[in-house]
Design a protein around this motif. Structure first.
Motif, PDB file in Angstrom:
ATOM      1  N   SER A  13     -31.400  -0.138 -29.693  1.00 44.32           N
ATOM      2  CA  SER A  13     -30.703  -1.402 -29.446  1.00 44.32           C
ATOM      3  C   SER A  13     -30.645  -1.670 -27.950  1.00 44.32           C
ATOM      4  CB  SER A  13     -29.289  -1.356 -30.017  1.00 44.32           C
ATOM      5  OG  SER A  13     -28.506  -2.417 -29.504  1.00 44.32           O
ATOM      6  N   ALA A  14     -31.249  -2.774 -27.531  1.00 47.14           N
ATOM      7  CA  ALA A  14     -31.214  -3.150 -26.117  1.00 47.14           C
ATOM      8  C   ALA A  14     -29.781  -3.411 -25.667  1.00 47.14           C
ATOM      9  CB  ALA A  14     -32.076  -4.388 -25.890  1.00 47.14           C
ATOM     10  N   THR A  15     -28.973  -3.979 -26.544  1.00 45.05           N
ATOM     11  CA  THR A  15     -27.571  -4.258 -26.206  1.00 45.05           C
ATOM     12  C   THR A  15     -26.796  -2.967 -25.972  1.00 45.05           C
ATOM     13  OG1 THR A  15     -27.628  -6.288 -27.528  1.00 45.05           O
ATOM     14  CG2 THR A  15     -25.457  -5.389 -26.991  1.00 45.05           C
ATOM     15  N   ASP A  16     -26.993  -1.983 -26.858  1.00 45.42           N
ATOM     16  CA  ASP A  16     -26.322  -0.689 -26.687  1.00 45.42           C
ATOM     17  C   ASP A  16     -26.781  -0.004 -25.410  1.00 45.42           C
ATOM     18  OD1 ASP A  16     -24.969  -1.095 -29.017  1.00 45.42           O
ATOM     19  OD2 ASP A  16     -26.185   0.288 -30.229  1.00 45.42           O
ATOM     20  N   TYR A  17     -28.089  -0.086 -25.134  1.00 41.70           N
ATOM     21  CA  TYR A  17     -28.616   0.538 -23.918  1.00 41.70           C
ATOM     22  C   TYR A  17     -27.928  -0.053 -22.690  1.00 41.70           C
ATOM     23  CZ  TYR A  17     -31.726   2.325 -20.335  1.00 41.70           C
ATOM     24  OH  TYR A  17     -32.196   2.968 -19.215  1.00 41.70           O
ATOM     25  N   HIS A  18     -27.823  -1.377 -22.655  1.00 46.28           N
ATOM     26  CA  HIS A  18     -27.212  -2.037 -21.494  1.00 46.28           C
ATOM     27  C   HIS A  18     -25.755  -1.608 -21.325  1.00 46.28           C
ATOM     28  CE1 HIS A  18     -26.844  -4.971 -18.334  1.00 46.28           C
ATOM     29  NE2 HIS A  18     -25.827  -5.558 -18.942  1.00 46.28           N
ATOM     30  N   GLN A  19     -25.044  -1.475 -22.429  1.00 47.88           N
ATOM     31  CA  GLN A  19     -23.642  -1.082 -22.351  1.00 47.88           C
ATOM     32  C   GLN A  19     -23.479   0.343 -21.830  1.00 47.88           C
ATOM     33  OE1 GLN A  19     -22.179  -1.746 -26.328  1.00 47.88           O
ATOM     34  NE2 GLN A  19     -21.827  -3.947 -25.985  1.00 47.88           N
ATOM     35  N   LYS A  20     -24.394   1.225 -22.230  1.00 50.44           N
ATOM     36  CA  LYS A  20     -24.258   2.641 -21.866  1.00 50.44           C
ATOM     37  C   LYS A  20     -24.932   2.991 -20.541  1.00 50.44           C
ATOM     38  CE  LYS A  20     -24.051   4.217 -26.684  1.00 50.44           C
ATOM     39  NZ  LYS A  20     -24.763   4.967 -27.758  1.00 50.44           N
ATOM     40  N   TYR A  21     -26.084   2.372 -20.269  1.00 53.56           N
ATOM     41  CA  TYR A  21     -26.885   2.813 -19.125  1.00 53.56           C
ATOM     42  C   TYR A  21     -27.329   1.681 -18.195  1.00 53.56           C
ATOM     43  CZ  TYR A  21     -27.304   6.520 -22.601  1.00 53.56           C
ATOM     44  OH  TYR A  21     -27.025   7.472 -23.555  1.00 53.56           O
ATOM     45  N   GLY A  22     -27.060   0.447 -18.561  1.00 48.38           N
ATOM     46  CA  GLY A  22     -27.497  -0.674 -17.752  1.00 48.38           C
ATOM     47  C   GLY A  22     -26.541  -0.943 -16.601  1.00 48.38           C
ATOM     48  N   LEU A  23     -27.037  -1.643 -15.588  1.00 43.82           N
ATOM     49  CA  LEU A  23     -26.216  -2.003 -14.440  1.00 43.82           C
ATOM     50  C   LEU A  23     -25.680  -3.414 -14.655  1.00 43.82           C
ATOM     51  CD1 LEU A  23     -25.511  -0.375 -11.908  1.00 43.82           C
ATOM     52  CD2 LEU A  23     -27.189  -1.706 -10.666  1.00 43.82           C
ATOM     53  N   ASP A  24     -24.404  -3.491 -14.991  1.00 41.40           N
ATOM     54  CA  ASP A  24     -23.755  -4.778 -15.180  1.00 41.40           C
ATOM     55  C   ASP A  24     -22.855  -5.069 -13.973  1.00 41.40           C
ATOM     56  OD1 ASP A  24     -21.637  -3.028 -15.510  1.00 41.40           O
ATOM     57  OD2 ASP A  24     -21.414  -3.414 -17.657  1.00 41.40           O
ATOM     58  N   GLN A  25     -22.110  -6.153 -14.010  1.00 43.56           N
ATOM     59  CA  GLN A  25     -21.285  -6.551 -12.872  1.00 43.56           C
ATOM     60  C   GLN A  25     -20.239  -5.489 -12.526  1.00 43.56           C
ATOM     61  OE1 GLN A  25     -21.894  -9.460 -11.126  1.00 43.56           O
ATOM     62  NE2 GLN A  25     -20.471  -8.625  -9.621  1.00 43.56           N
ATOM     63  N   LYS A  26     -19.624  -4.912 -13.555  1.00 43.87           N
ATOM     64  CA  LYS A  26     -18.602  -3.892 -13.307  1.00 43.87           C
ATOM     65  C   LYS A  26     -19.187  -2.682 -12.586  1.00 43.87           C
ATOM     66  CE  LYS A  26     -15.079  -1.145 -15.723  1.00 43.87           C
ATOM     67  NZ  LYS A  26     -14.505  -0.783 -17.052  1.00 43.87           N
ATOM     68  N   ARG A  27     -20.335  -2.214 -13.037  1.00 44.67           N
ATOM     69  CA  ARG A  27     -20.970  -1.068 -12.384  1.00 44.67           C
ATOM     70  C   ARG A  27     -21.472  -1.448 -10.991  1.00 44.67           C
ATOM     71  NH1 ARG A  27     -23.359   0.462 -18.025  1.00 44.67           N
ATOM     72  NH2 ARG A  27     -22.013   2.216 -18.600  1.00 44.67           N
ATOM     73  N   TYR A  28     -21.958  -2.671 -10.861  1.00 46.42           N
ATOM     74  CA  TYR A  28     -22.425  -3.157  -9.550  1.00 46.42           C
ATOM     75  C   TYR A  28     -21.293  -3.055  -8.526  1.00 46.42           C
ATOM     76  CZ  TYR A  28     -24.418  -6.388  -6.060  1.00 46.42           C
ATOM     77  OH  TYR A  28     -24.912  -6.949  -4.898  1.00 46.42           O
TER      78      TYR A  28
END
Length: 313
Positions: free
Chosen positions: A237-252
């Protein structure tokens, strides 16, 4: 500065730190407007891409034209490769018609061995520049990454770099970890555990992404290879990947002020990296692509010097 001289440029494994820094300096000279050494003889090059590519292929051709080389088109889809011709025989034909350099991307790991380690009865005489082999090496991406990091920090010693994603299948990850360790950086790995192999423990530590981010100088994101994982894991799941390992605004927002985000491209928006961050201040994706032309100029020139092509010696 003495020019780097190489017979071929297929891997970063054997580069010395001096050669790495000299290539970076030469690429920086080109970026700052230095003119290539004028050629006294024509040099012919062909780009043989047996895997799809837009950035690397176009970047190499731009570099070749800036150096004054004559580019001879090659289309694998309409070549005798489709009839079963070997890569060696194709190269032998290119050599016979006057090609001096081949830039090759191929799905087979170390495809270049058959073109470089010749037997007694073989006489292939041309420079090979590796534009990516299977899951092996991607020397030009590695070197443009090193240029981009050096341009920002002016050193590598003890820089903290995390490589995130499909590490086991990534030629970018393999090339970068080898050079970064040689240059004195501290390397970390993160991403799905099934995409990591403990053979890489010799280069760095595998840790959860959120435990690393605020300490990192460089966050190197790898492309999720959908074409591979959709076949291997139907539940991916691309969505699950982004939540677990992707760089989103919070992680940025957890990153240090002068941290760098890097990605070899193409970027899967909202998978490895949130789409709104592709052009963010800390994201160096565009700079990497820009630097790729100048680094590839330096790499090609090194092989031209090594083979005394175009009057260079």
């Amino acid at each position: 500065m003495q020019p780097v001289k190489l017979s071929h440029f297929t891997t970063v494994e054997d580069l010395t730190t001096e050669q790495v820094f000299n290539l970076i300096k030469r690429a920086e000279e080109f970026k700052n407007g230095a003119k290539p050494t004028p050629l006294t003889k024509p040099v012919y090059v062909t780009n043989m891409f047996f895997e799809n590519s837009s950035r690397t292929h176009t970047s190499f051709e731009m570099a070749e034209r800036k150096l004054g080389l004559t580019v001879i088109p090659f289309d694998p889809a309409h070549s005798s490769v489709k009839k079963g011709e070997t890569l060696y025989d194709t190269s032998l034909i290119m050599n016979a018609i006057g090609i001096d350099l081949e830039v090759i991307r191929h799905s087979k790991n170390r495809y270049y061995d058959s073109l470089i380690n010749l037997s007694e009865h073989q006489h292939l005489d041309m420079g090979i520049i590796n534009a990516g082999d299977g899951s092996g090496q991607h020397p030009s991406q590695c070197m443009l990454d090193m240029m981009t990091i050096y341009e920002h920090f002016k050193h590598f010693d003890k820089l903290k770099v995390v490589i995130v994603g499909d590490i086991v299948n990534s030629r970018v990850a393999r090339s970068d970890m080898e050079i970064l360790k040689k240059l004195g950086a501290e390397i970390y790995f993160s991403g799905p555990s099934c995409w990591y192999d403990h053979q890489f423990d010799q280069y760095g530590k595998y840790l959860p992404l959120d435990s690393l981010l605020e300490k990192m100088d460089v966050v190197m994101l790898l492309r999720v290879q959908h074409e591979r994982h959709m076949e291997e894991d139907k539940n991916f799941s691309a969505t699950d990947y982004h939540q677990k390992y992707g760089l989103d605004q919070k992680r940025y927002e957890c990153l240090k002020e002068n941290a760098m985000i890097m990605h070899p491209g193409p970027i899967n928006h909202d998978v490895e990296l949130a789409g709104n961050l592709v052009e963010a201040t800390k994201c160096y994706f565009f700079r990497q692509m820009q630097n790729g032309v100048f680094m590839r100029m330096a790499m090609i020139e090194a092989v031209m010097y090594g083979r005394k092509l175009g009057g260079l010696a």
